[in-house]
Motif scaffolding. Structure first.
Motif, short mmCIF file in Angstrom:
data_model
loop_
_atom_site.label_atom_id
_atom_site.label_comp_id
_atom_site.label_asym_id
_atom_site.label_seq_id
_atom_site.Cartn_x
_atom_site.Cartn_y
_atom_site.Cartn_z
N THR A 171 51.89 44.45 37.01
CA THR A 171 50.83 45.24 37.78
C THR A 171 51.43 45.40 38.88
O THR A 171 52.17 44.49 39.54
CB THR A 171 49.55 45.10 37.31
OG1 THR A 171 49.22 43.21 37.77
CG2 THR A 171 49.31 45.18 35.92
N LEU A 172 51.17 46.15 39.65
CA LEU A 172 51.29 46.50 41.27
C LEU A 172 50.54 46.53 42.25
O LEU A 172 49.13 47.24 41.92
CB LEU A 172 52.57 47.92 41.06
CG LEU A 172 53.32 48.09 40.16
CD1 LEU A 172 54.04 49.23 40.73
CD2 LEU A 172 53.91 46.69 40.33
N GLY A 173 50.45 45.67 42.93
CA GLY A 173 49.63 45.77 44.45
C GLY A 173 48.90 44.57 44.52
O GLY A 173 48.01 44.21 45.31
N THR A 276 48.04 53.57 47.46
CA THR A 276 49.25 52.83 48.37
C THR A 276 49.39 51.62 48.17
O THR A 276 50.37 51.17 48.73
CB THR A 276 47.48 53.27 49.30
OG1 THR A 276 47.25 52.77 49.25
CG2 THR A 276 47.25 54.60 49.67
N LEU A 277 47.89 50.51 47.83
CA LEU A 277 48.47 49.09 47.70
C LEU A 277 49.68 48.64 47.16
O LEU A 277 50.51 47.99 46.54
CB LEU A 277 47.61 48.85 46.86
CG LEU A 277 46.42 48.45 48.01
CD1 LEU A 277 45.61 47.80 47.24
CD2 LEU A 277 46.61 47.57 49.28
N ALA A 278 49.87 49.69 45.00
CA ALA A 278 50.33 49.65 44.30
C ALA A 278 52.26 50.76 45.02
O ALA A 278 53.23 49.93 44.49
CB ALA A 278 50.60 50.50 43.07
N LEU A 279 52.64 51.07 45.65
CA LEU A 279 53.76 51.88 46.45
C LEU A 279 53.53 50.96 47.98
O LEU A 279 55.44 50.46 47.36
CB LEU A 279 53.77 53.06 46.77
CG LEU A 279 53.02 54.51 45.74
CD1 LEU A 279 52.79 55.73 46.48
CD2 LEU A 279 54.20 54.24 44.78
N VAL A 337 58.01 56.01 52.32
CA VAL A 337 58.70 54.43 52.60
C VAL A 337 57.12 54.16 53.08
O VAL A 337 57.51 53.75 54.51
CB VAL A 337 59.44 54.25 53.46
CG1 VAL A 337 60.77 52.98 52.92
CG2 VAL A 337 61.08 55.46 52.35
N THR A 338 56.91 53.05 52.28
CA THR A 338 55.60 52.22 52.63
C THR A 338 55.67 50.77 53.07
O THR A 338 54.94 50.30 52.86
CB THR A 338 54.24 53.02 52.30
OG1 THR A 338 54.01 53.08 50.87
CG2 THR A 338 54.37 53.91 52.93
N SER A 339 56.67 50.52 52.19
CA SER A 339 57.50 48.86 51.94
C SER A 339 57.81 48.59 53.18
O SER A 339 58.09 48.79 54.17
CB SER A 339 58.24 48.57 51.08
OG SER A 339 59.66 49.71 50.57
#
Length: 344
Positions: A171-173, A276-279, A337-339
């Protein structure tokens, strides 16, 4: 709060001997470990050597106000284990260099190494050396991890083809949500609605992430993955590395991103979209990989039989398509690109 004892000056060579006694493990493959000018190891013939290194700086990669020394060490090891996992390799040997400020004690360094070796313990990794130094600007760690894989068998960022399916493990984020919970000074009325079990899950996912070594080995040995990368900076940025190396584009189904119930609950308390958290979230250390479409059914069947969580989140497109986010309604738009990026 109990007052911390005044720091006792660390003596380099006694510290090295103490770390050697506590953490060095004997192995036939380690011909010479800690205590000489260099380590000597035996690599089986017919293997490729996989090497990775990370530099971690206090205030940039970790904050001792939100993580104890064991957690800092644990996360540092997992970052390197994840790099080796993304190559589909087996981690073998570890070198640790550390620069220690005067404010720390030998016991702090021991706790940090304990966390490092706890993370490595499940993979049979041997500590074979490193270096120690004083620091005038906080704590610094430099970790080098050596792994092996069969000759001609490794996963790379290049290799993705147009039409390949895009998958992610786990899972992501979660890690980003856990970090935000740790760094917020006071619990707001919104945050108080988050169940303690969800808070503990997210904080633990940040402080004690899991490198997907077993999944990487499976993807490599079974020949499923055409390309792979670990998500250390965030999907929105790390996907671009695959696309650039493979000269392809991607369509990402943002509604398919695997997001834990705890992460969704946290996002709800903050009034934000969990996507937004996952990305953006890095340090989940999940694997992002591509698979030829005709292998999807076998891939998913084998993943279920092994207890691996994988999710299809997109498809690879021609390079001119760019990297697009696809919504549940079918709309598309550029994936921002939000990372995390150094120097940005």
């Amino acid at each position: 709060m109990a007052r911390r004892k005044a720091a006792t000056p660390i003596q380099e060579f006694p510290l090295i001997r103490q770390l050697q006694r506590r953490f060095e493990r004997k192995s036939p493959s380690v011909l010479k470990g800690i205590g000489d000018d260099a380590a000597v190891v035996s690599i089986p013939s017919g293997n490729w050597t996989v090497l990775t290194t990370d530099l971690l700086a206090e205030g940039v990669h970790f904050d001792l106000r939100t993580a104890d020394f064991a957690s800092v060490g644990y996360r540092a090891a997992m970052a390197n284990l994840s790099d080796v996992a993304a190559m589909g390799a087996t981690p073998r040997f570890l070198l640790i260099s550390i620069a220690v400020p005067k404010t720390l004690q030998a016991a702090d360094v021991t706790r940090l190494y304990r966390g490092l070796m706890q993370a490595c313990g499940g993979y049979g990794v041997h500590l074979i050396g490193g270096d120690t130094s004083a620091s005038h600007q906080g704590l610094f760690l430099s970790i080098t991890l050596l792994g092996t894989t069969a000759e001609g068998k490794a996963l790379f960022r290049h290799g993705a083809k147009v039409g390949d399916s895009l998958y992610v493990t786990g899972t992501l984020g979660d890690s980003l949500a856990g970090l935000q919970l740790l760094t917020q000074r006071r619990q707001t009325a919104r945050q108080s609605r988050l169940k303690p079990v969800d808070r503990r899950f997210l904080v633990n996912r940040h402080l004690h992430p899991t490198a997907r070594v077993r999944e990487g080995l499976w993807l490599n040995r079974a020949g499923f993955a055409t390309s792979a990368i670990d998500l250390s900076d965030g999907l929105s940025g790390d996907l671009r590395h695959i696309c650039e190396a493979s000269h392809v584009g991607a369509a990402v189904d943002v509604s398919a991103l695997p997001i834990s119930q705890a992460c969704r609950a946290y996002a709800g308390t903050q009034g934000i979209d969990p996507v937004t958290l996952a990305l953006a979230g890095g340090e989940d250390y999940e694997l992002l990989f591509t698979v030829a479409s005709h292998n999807e059914r076998s891939l998913e069947r084998q993943a279920r039989s092994r207890g691996f969580q994988i999710t299809k989140v997109g498809i690879m497109r021609p390079g001119r398509f760019g990297i697009q986010a696809v919504t549940s309604g079918g709309g598309t738009g550029p994936l921002p690109v939000t990372s995390y990026q150094h120097f940005r």
